[in-house]
Design a protein around this motif. Structure first.
Motif, short mmCIF file in Angstrom:
data_model
loop_
_atom_site.label_atom_id
_atom_site.label_comp_id
_atom_site.label_asym_id
_atom_site.label_seq_id
_atom_site.Cartn_x
_atom_site.Cartn_y
_atom_site.Cartn_z
N ARG A 18 84.03 122.84 24.94
CA ARG A 18 84.26 122.09 25.98
C ARG A 18 82.89 121.77 26.76
NH1 ARG A 18 89.26 124.66 27.05
NH2 ARG A 18 90.94 123.14 25.99
N CYS A 57 86.09 126.95 28.76
CA CYS A 57 84.96 126.15 27.74
C CYS A 57 84.64 126.59 26.35
CB CYS A 57 83.81 125.56 28.78
SG CYS A 57 84.35 124.47 30.00
N GLN A 98 85.29 117.85 23.59
CA GLN A 98 86.04 117.40 24.60
C GLN A 98 85.40 117.69 25.92
OE1 GLN A 98 89.61 119.95 24.71
NE2 GLN A 98 90.98 118.27 23.92
#
Length: 127
Positions: A18, A57, A98
């Motif tokens: 992410r 992340c 994302q």
């Protein structure tokens, strides 16, 4: 006719799963100010928050009820052991990676915390 809002996303961290961004709507950049202030005034809390954000992340299916809590409706609370919180949501429209969009910050409990959660939900809706 409604006036268009300028939205600015600033990358805070690029993880393997992410990308973390801060969200600025118009001239309102609360998150960046909050993080800079936290880094100066409470470096230990800043470091804990930074570690929690980075960990979330690096793992697509990261789950930790204390540090990365799903508050329903796609809103997440990222929290430190010192009580510092930021509220974020996932943006799947950013291409292959994302984005975790940090929308609001908070540190209190009770009514103050509820108000920050509502504020983050409103920002997510507007986004």
């Amino acid at each position: 006719m409604k006036k268009a809002l300028e939205i600015t996303l600033t990358t805070l961290h690029l993880g393997s799963e992410r990308r973390v961004v801060t969200l600025q709507i118009g001239d309102d950049d609360q998150i960046t100010s909050f993080l800079l202030d936290l880094e100066t005034k409470n470096y230990k809390a800043f470091k804990q928050l930074r570690t929690s954000i980075r960990t979330a992340c690096e793992n697509r299916h990261y789950q930790n009820e204390y540090k990365f809590k799903n508050l329903r409706d796609g809103l997440y609370e990222i929290k430190t052991h010192l009580g510092v919180r930021v509220y974020a949501f996932l943006d799947d429209h950013a291409g292959s990676c994302q984005q975790l969009v940090i929308a609001a910050c908070g540190g209190g409990k009770g009514k103050e915390q509820d108000a920050e959660i509502q504020h983050a939900r409103e920002i997510r809706r507007r986004y």
